[in-house]
Write an enzyme that holds these catalytic residues in place. Structure first.
Site, PDB file in Angstrom:
ATOM      1  N   TRP A 315      -2.696  87.379  79.843  1.00  0.00           N
ATOM      2  CA  TRP A 315      -2.184  88.707  79.473  1.00  0.00           C
ATOM      3  C   TRP A 315      -2.583  89.109  78.049  1.00  0.00           C
ATOM      4  CZ3 TRP A 315       0.520  84.835  81.901  1.00  0.00           C
ATOM      5  CH2 TRP A 315       0.963  85.096  83.202  1.00  0.00           C
ATOM      6  N   ASP A 316      -3.296  88.255  77.349  1.00  0.00           N
ATOM      7  CA  ASP A 316      -3.612  88.481  75.938  1.00  0.00           C
ATOM      8  C   ASP A 316      -2.331  88.584  75.104  1.00  0.00           C
ATOM      9  OD1 ASP A 316      -5.181  88.756  73.703  1.00  0.00           O
ATOM     10  OD2 ASP A 316      -5.607  90.879  73.994  1.00  0.00           O
TER      11      ASP A 316
END
Lengths: 635, 127
Positions: A315-316
């Protein structure tokens, strides 16, 4: 309950104000001090007189540009001014250093490294400012006994004499340290030094920023370096990734600021996610330091402890701010603690000596990825105390945006995958709430160490992550201009590119229901929320939307001994003073652009100043500036 | 006498009321103009500011007409209605633009409109 808590807090503040420890009234680092508390004992400005604040001085550095992806590139002015050596120092997005007279803003000297004005690793040129070191045993008459450092996008670290503004030739190569000499993936991109180094004793601890969200498997490993502050010699390297992972992954770098416990000499690293950011099928090895808080011995670089905050991050969700170090009084004991705010909206409260949770962290099952080859984690760490700044479920579709766009928001949403927090990226497109833009961004929170209160601003945002097969990605981006392709990231070396964009309708209105941002205060001795209020305002076509909507925020609060919070952060180009007890806005002023940097406060010749860098951030609005403005009470 | 051919001629109180609207609109217009072009101003170069620039300009023009000109009675009535809508609309915009001075101008314009109305029906003359 909140009211009772507020009364208790007021009483505690009245009792505690007198016993505040005598901290420096400098603002010596990006976060105010090494512990990243963003707290000042300056007490001239109070809740009673803050309404009288006026501009004491302001300057325009001339270092700003609104040209996207060109030369000069767009600028992101995120530098916090520091006040040391009876001077205000500030870095600019063109990597110049301004040394200013603290009471007038008059320029003492300017250092210009003549860096290329190119956005090599970021959407625009940016700097989060400067760092300062002074020798414990200064040699009289010798230059560079006090040094100011600034990094650049080309991976250079400049060491400049704090009094003269001249390069310190005894540091590295004639005053310039090329960090890129340690790049493990040469030819990809330079290891940009956008965050000033952390300075402790004679050590510079240096992390760097890159382009990990865009590029894929072949990226520099996110190593952190310990460098001698006077000579620039490498003392140690902390290898974040295991050697076997470096071929197919990279980054997990430390691009945000760090904090240090001066008593123990432990430095706390907020470690970001590994590359490629949104697909982890080629990084199945255990990467225990990725998306973690990792504690190192600042003098040797040896790991003291580490705690992963997201497993196999797709998801960063970079750990993106310095953990705030504060002591928590609990059950008659004083616990050395840290509070880590995160993009995913959790506040992790850990014992900073051991890394063990003070408030429980629970492993909970999360939605699973349906992408072939992905190796996502079945569980993720959850925190319920303190209450997450962003709830598990989003607020739903904004009716106004939906109606205005003829139902476009609903039509898009129906096609998306959304299973709550940690919904994995998908081929159909996944709604992410909170997404990579947070949650809480790189400013992090602030602490009142006397009363055990923690304050943090956050955003409520929704983005769409859509993985595209390599064939689809190539077909879709073929012929696109650089600006058209700005939200498409190739994740080269992987089977998938990714399209990451805000969930907006065709009118540019957010499709998710407000609020968009808030400011919260927590009592860390109990973990309870004291208050939470929408913060800032959104402007559409110049019209201010209802205050209950709040604003997306980038930046952070600072706290003063008198119970005031100073903060910019909002989209509306305003800076505010907020009552720590109640969350009520006591003062506000218009500045040239959103003040996305952490403010600073200091006392000089008996007068307290609060300084904001109002440079804007094109992520919020196109409004940018080069203004640095100081407020003070009238004489 | 056919009403549609009649001409509305403002009397003294109507004239004063219209003057007040015109002055408030003119001041509001100047304020908006300054706001629109103020470098880095909170509402500089915004569509909303442009909108109130146009609305105050229209208010100035319309109030001048009903105050100083003559026109068919139906048109006169239509102008009165349009002016109050303009005043209220601009006031709402001023509120959301957080422009206190413009809001004050619209309150003054509203007083002018009421004064204008209190002047009674304009004298009618056959065309």
């Amino acid at each position: 309950m909140l009211k009772t808590a507020s009364i208790a807090l007021a009483a505690a503040m009245a009792l505690g104000a007198a016993s505040a420890s005598a901290q420096s009234q400098n603002w010596g680092t990006y976060n105010g001090d090494l512990m990243a508390q963003k707290y000042s004992t300056a007490a001239q400005i109070t809740p009673q007189n803050v309404k009288n604040l006026k501009i004491a001085w302001q300057i325009h550095t001339g270092d700003h540009s609104n040209k996207a992806f060109g030369v000069p590139a767009e600028t992101y002015s995120e530098a916090t001014p520091i006040f040391v050596n009876n001077t205000v120092y500030i870095g600019t997005p063109f990597y110049r250093i301004f040394a200013l007279q603290p009471d007038s803003g008059k320029v003492k000297w300017i250092f210009d490294p003549h860096e290329p004005r190119k956005a090599l690793t970021q959407p625009g040129m940016k700097s989060r400012g400067v760092a300062y070191w002074q020798s414990a045993n200064p040699q009289a008459g010798q230059p560079c006994q006090k040094i100011v450092y600034i990094g650049s996008m080309t991976a250079k670290l400049y060491a400049v004499d704090a009094d003269s503004g001249k390069l310190c030739t005894g540091f590295a190569q004639n005053g310039v340290l090329n960090i890129d000499q340690w790049n493990t993936a040469k030819g990809t991109w330079p290891m940009s030094i956008l965050q000033p180094p952390t300075v402790f004793k004679n050590m510079l601890i240096i992390g760097w920023a890159g382009k990990d969200w865009a590029i894929g498997s072949h990226a520099p490993a996110g190593n952190v370096f310990g460098v001698d502050a006077a000579t620039g010699k490498l003392k140690w390297t902390f290898n974040v990734l295991p050697p076997e992972a470096v071929k197919t992954s990279g980054t997990a770098n430390v691009w945000a600021s760090m904090s240090v416990d001066p008593k123990t000499g432990i430095v706390y690293l907020p470690v970001s996610s590994p590359s490629p950011n949104y697909w982890g099928g080629n990084r199945k090895e255990k990467l225990p330091y990725a998306t973690s808080i990792t504690a190192l011995d600042s003098q040797t670089g040896k790991v003291v402890w580490s705690r992963q905050l997201v497993h196999h991050d797709i998801w960063d969700y970079d750990t993106n701010s310095a953990p705030v170090l504060m002591d928590i009084k609990k059950d008659g004991q004083t616990i050395p603690a840290l509070v880590q705010s995160t993009k995913q909206g959790f506040l992790f409260v850990l014992n900073r000596a051991t890394g063990e949770p003070i408030y429980p962290i629970t492993e909970k099952p999360v939605p699973r990825s349906d992408i072939p080859g992905e190796a996502d984690s079945p569980t993720q760490p959850y925190v319920s105390i303190p209450q997450p700044v962003v709830p598990d479920k989003w607020n739903g579709i904004s009716r106004i945006s939906d109606i205005a766009s003829g139902g476009q928001c609903t039509r898009i949403f129906k096609k998306l995958r959304y299973d709550g927090r940690f919904t994995p990226p998908s081929l159909q497109g996944s709604l992410e709430y909170p997404p990579t833009v947070g949650g809480v961004e790189w400013g992090g929170g602030a602490a009142d160490p006397v009363h055990g209160i923690y304050v943090v601003n956050n955003s409520y945002t929704a983005q769409i992550y859509q993985l595209l097969s390599r064939k689809d990605y190539d077909a879709k981006t073929k012929g696109m201009t650089q600006e058209e392709a700005a939200d498409y990231y190739p994740q080269s070396g992987t089977p998938y590119g990714v399209y990451v964009h805000n969930f907006f309708n065709w009118l540019g209105m957010p499709c998710w229901a407000p609020p968009y941002g808030s400011l919260s205060a927590y009592d860390m001795t109990t973990g309870k929320l004291l208050w939470k209020k929408p913060f800032g305002e959104v402007q559409w076509w110049g019209f201010y939307m209802p205050k209950s909507w709040g604003s997306v925020t980038i930046g952070a609060p600072i706290i003063t001994k008198t119970g005031l919070i100073f903060i910019g952060a909002s989209m509306d180009s305003r800076v505010r003073a907020v009552d720590l007890k109640t969350g009520k806005v006591l003062w506000k002023a218009d500045v040239d652009a959103p003040s996305v940097a952490i403010p600073a406060t200091y006392i000089y010749k008996g007068k307290q100043y609060v300084v904001f860098s109002a440079g804007g951030n094109p992520l919020l609005t196109p409004k940018i500036s080069d203004q640095v403005v100081a407020f003070a009470l009238p004489s | 006498m056919r009403l549609s051919n009649s001409i509305a001629i403002p009397d003294r109180p109507s004239l004063n009321g219209a003057r007040l609207i015109a002055i408030a609109a003119a001041v509001g217009f100047v304020i908006c103009l300054v706001d629109y072009f103020t470098p880095h101003g909170a509402i500089a170069h915004q569509w909303g500011t442009l909108l109130v620039l146009v609305s105050t300009a229209l208010m100035l023009w319309a109030s001048s007409w009903i105050g100083f000109g003559t026109m068919p009675h139906r048109l006169f009535t239509l102008f009165r209605v349009l002016i109050i809508l303009d005043i209220l609309g601009t006031a709402v915009c001023a509120y959301f633009l957080e422009s206190t001075t413009l809001l004050v101008c619209m309150v003054v314009a509203l007083i002018g409109w009421i004064w204008h109305l209190a002047g009674g029906a304009p004298r009618i003359s056959a065309s």
